[in-house]
Scaffold this motif. Structure first.
Motif, short mmCIF file in Angstrom:
data_model
loop_
_atom_site.label_atom_id
_atom_site.label_comp_id
_atom_site.label_asym_id
_atom_site.label_seq_id
_atom_site.Cartn_x
_atom_site.Cartn_y
_atom_site.Cartn_z
N UNK A 236 63.91 -2.77 32.74
CA UNK A 236 63.34 -2.57 31.15
C UNK A 236 62.32 -2.16 31.67
N UNK A 237 60.90 -2.82 32.11
CA UNK A 237 59.55 -2.06 31.82
C UNK A 237 59.39 -0.98 32.39
N UNK A 238 59.94 -1.02 33.83
CA UNK A 238 60.15 0.36 34.03
C UNK A 238 60.20 1.78 33.57
N UNK A 239 61.52 2.05 32.65
CA UNK A 239 61.62 2.94 31.39
C UNK A 239 60.34 2.99 31.01
N UNK A 240 60.01 1.87 30.24
CA UNK A 240 58.62 2.13 29.06
C UNK A 240 57.88 2.41 29.64
N UNK A 241 57.49 2.20 30.74
CA UNK A 241 55.73 2.57 31.56
C UNK A 241 55.93 3.97 31.93
N UNK A 295 67.68 4.36 32.02
CA UNK A 295 67.76 3.13 31.69
C UNK A 295 68.96 2.37 31.01
N UNK A 296 69.16 2.83 29.88
CA UNK A 296 70.14 1.33 29.48
C UNK A 296 70.99 1.51 30.03
#
Length: 309
Positions: A236-241, A295-296
């Motif tokens: 989840x964090x990597x997708x936003x990152x 990512x989802x």
């Protein structure tokens, strides 16, 4: 799955419009006139400035300009630079490959080193190795990226002579390695800490004790049971990152003289070139939305219990 993807695609529309409208409004309420800036300190007839503004559509109400911009996007038109009279799409096509290389290198470094350090620290929670990783990541979090960039330049370029202070060839992956490490430092620290916390927490879960009681090999327990459940918050964090890395490239590309979209945004802000900034940000928003959808969908791969209606 198909209905879920369709619903998410529909949800992207208001998010995209809201984000681009906010950036559009912010750019066009900034003080300064990009048309007047073309002449610098020279005296220019106000009537000529008004004529150019009319030709560019800058005399229209702001929401009319935004609507025209959206209509142009549907035809692949990201606008036009005022100073160079070049299409923004052409500027993006030249600068984007460089930033993609830099972002991919930084993202790969974040994933490999961040998850690796987090795994080691999580498996040895409370020991010296864990303490060293926590202190190292705290250092990366505490030091701003521009300070870290200049520090790396001083150590590895000026003192050791391993690299050149600035990037001479933006297409050379070897020269982009140092800027990528600086760009990835903050994200790496967060990924390592998040992975470490998730690993340490799942080590105490019932399913881990069951796997050990069954006599499964330690490698299988870690890879198939511990990692798959622990990586869900990390993914989840990597997708936003990814979006954060592309945005953070503005500072890193400026420090190391990388000819990417970050540098284009920086120069456009100095010239008050709203069309260039909005066009590049629009592309970043699109990439951000698509990556988050992917990512989802990866959640179901990591955890078979997750299903999408």
């Amino acid at each position: 799955m198909g209905r879920y993807v369709a619903r998410r695609l529909l949800q992207m529309i208001p998010v995209f419009i809201g984000t681009t409208l906010m950036v559009f409004l912010m750019m066009y309420v900034l003080p300064g006139d990009p048309v007047r800036a073309l002449w610098g300190e020279q005296t220019i007839d106000p009537a000529q400035i008004a004529k150019i503004r009319g030709e560019l559509g800058l005399d229209k109400p702001i929401f009319v300009q935004y609507f025209d911009y959206l209509v142009g996007l549907l035809h692949g038109d990201f606008g036009q630079q005022i100073a160079s009279q070049r299409p923004v799409a052409e500027v993006i096509s030249q600068a984007l490959p460089v930033t993609i290389r830099l972002t991919v290198l930084a993202f790969g470094f974040t994933v490999v080193m961040g998850i690796g350090l987090g795994l080691v620290a999580g498996l040895r929670a409370g020991r010296k190795t864990d303490t060293v990783v926590l202190l190292l990541t705290l250092l990366f979090i505490s030091v701003p990226s521009f300070v870290l960039g200049y520090l790396f330049q001083w150590i590895f370029a000026n003192q050791l002579g391993w690299i050149t202070p600035t990037v001479q060839d933006s297409m050379n992956i070897g020269q982009l390695l140092m800027p990528a490490i600086v760009l990835a430092a903050l994200s790496l620290a967060y990924v390592a800490r998040l992975t470490r916390t998730s690993i340490a927490e799942n080590m105490r879960a019932d399913y881990m004790r069951t796997a050990v009681a069954k006599g499964l090999p330690r490698r299988r327990i870690i890879s198939m049971h511990l990692m798959r459940n622990s990586l869900i918050p990390v993914v989840t964090f990597l997708g936003v990152d990814i979006g954060n890395l592309m945005a953070g490239a503005v500072v890193t590309e400026g420090i190391f003289n990388v000819q990417g979209i970050g540098r284009e945004i920086f120069e456009a802000l100095q010239r008050r070139e709203g069309s260039t900034v909005v066009g590049i940000v629009t592309l970043i928003v699109l990439i951000y939305l698509v990556v988050n959808l992917i990512v989802d969908l990866l959640y179901a791969v990591l955890d078979p219990r997750i299903r999408y209606a």
